[in-house]
Design an enzyme around this catalytic site. Structure first.
Site, PDB file in Angstrom:
ATOM      1  N   CYS A 100      -5.663  -2.474  -3.824  1.00 48.11           N
ATOM      2  CA  CYS A 100      -5.340  -1.078  -4.093  1.00 48.11           C
ATOM      3  C   CYS A 100      -6.108  -0.610  -5.319  1.00 48.11           C
ATOM      4  O   CYS A 100      -6.413  -1.380  -6.216  1.00 48.11           O
ATOM      5  CB  CYS A 100      -3.847  -0.940  -4.330  1.00 48.11           C
ATOM      6  SG  CYS A 100      -3.290   0.755  -4.398  1.00 48.11           S
ATOM      7  N   HIS A 135      -3.957  -8.167  -4.739  1.00 49.87           N
ATOM      8  CA  HIS A 135      -3.572  -6.958  -5.450  1.00 49.87           C
ATOM      9  C   HIS A 135      -4.607  -6.712  -6.550  1.00 49.87           C
ATOM     10  O   HIS A 135      -5.341  -7.624  -6.939  1.00 49.87           O
ATOM     11  CB  HIS A 135      -2.182  -7.112  -6.079  1.00 49.87           C
ATOM     12  CG  HIS A 135      -1.063  -7.176  -5.084  1.00 49.87           C
ATOM     13  ND1 HIS A 135      -0.782  -6.147  -4.205  1.00 49.87           N
ATOM     14  CD2 HIS A 135      -0.143  -8.148  -4.824  1.00 49.87           C
ATOM     15  CE1 HIS A 135       0.258  -6.480  -3.454  1.00 49.87           C
ATOM     16  NE2 HIS A 135       0.661  -7.685  -3.804  1.00 49.87           N
TER      17      HIS A 135
END
Length: 304
Positions: free
Chosen positions: A175, A133
């Protein structure tokens, strides 16, 4: 004055002595000026990085599937497929691949520092991959964020002299925002199997921003800034799937930034078909890369 006296001295900057005016139909003057140039600075656009060292180089893969509970980050299902695909692809290109799963931030930085202290005199280049992440200018380790610049700084010329003038490739699968890309083209949907093996699409939380890294670096991002990066729970992330496929087909023949452009195109043709978040259905993704490379980069096969 003789012709010899009018010639500029070798190596001096030469300018047009006077801009040439022309008159347009409405009576205004259009003046064309010539920029200064140095005759000594001639560059061959086809020059390539030297890739015939004894070793291809080291490729680090930091794979993060699980996270400490206090971070409140979901598990990254499908990331093992990415890790294994990358290991296979990079090994096929001749890299010495080192894999690290779910390391704490302190341990990640230790491994990166150790790699930056290695001797790359007989190596072509260096690769570092993060599957995790991301948020702002950080990626997540198991227990904390790590600033991307902290990692890239360890491989700058004053810190890692044996990589000076050699390609340093960083691949970030994370992301980079909080928006989905709306589709403009219709694509055939992918048939799903039985419910126990449904390949759902998930997103990697938060956002990562492009950072300057220095000459001979190239930063490869799974998605353009401000948008979600999609990951399938069975097959892995769209970006790594298509990157590994391109490396398998064209890795030893296509110039690397051209290969990344092919990957951009392939990923851009995908769309979300199955997802728990119904608002994500039909959404798309576009990767990007920031190249500070100074020559063309090819991974031609090494002679045995």
């Amino acid at each position: 004055m003789s012709g010899a006296e009018r010639r500029p001295a070798a190596g001096r900057v030469q300018l047009d002595s006077k801009p040439t005016p022309t008159t347009t139909a409405d009576g205004n003057q259009n003046i064309t000026e010539v920029d200064a140039f140095d005759k000594r600075q001639t560059f061959d656009p086809a020059v390539q990085y030297k890739m015939n060292h004894q070793r291809r180089g080291v490729a680090l893969i930091f794979n993060h599937e699980h996270f400490f509970w206090h971070l409140r980050l979901p598990d990254r299902r499908g990331t093992l497929a990415d890790r294994n695909n990358l290991k296979r692809s990079l090994t096929d290109l001749g890299f010495e691949v080192r894999i690290f799963d779910d390391l704490k931030a302190e341990d990640v930085l230790k491994k990166v520092f150790e790699a930056s202290r290695d001797d790359y005199s007989n190596a072509d280049c260096f690769v570092c991959v993060f599957l995790s992440h991301g948020e702002n200018d950080h990626v997540y380790a198991y227990d904390a964020q790590i600033k991307i610049e902290t990692i890239t700084n360890m491989f700058r010329g004053d810190k890692c002299q044996s990589l000076v003038g050699k390609p340093k490739i960083f691949i970030i699968q994370a992301c980079r925002g909080d928006k989905h890309d709306d589709p403009v083209l219709v694509q055939d949907s992918v048939d799903s199997k039985d419910e126990t093996t449904v390949n759902q699409t998930e997103v990697d939380a938060a956002g990562v921003y492009t950072l300057p890294a220095g000459a001979d670096f190239i930063m490869c991002y799974s998605v353009a800034q401000g948008y979600f990066s999609h990951r399938e729970t069975v097959n892995g992330s769209w970006y790594i799937q298509d990157l590994c496929e391109a490396l398998g087909k064209h890795g030893s023949s296509l110039e690397f930034t051209e290969l990344l452009t092919v990957v951009n195109r392939k990923v851009s043709h995908r769309k979300v078909d199955i997802c728990r978040d119904i608002n994500a259905i039909g959404k798309k993704q576009i990767p990007c890369f920031a190249s500070m490379l100074t020559k063309k980069l090819y991974f031609h096969p090494k002679s045995k």
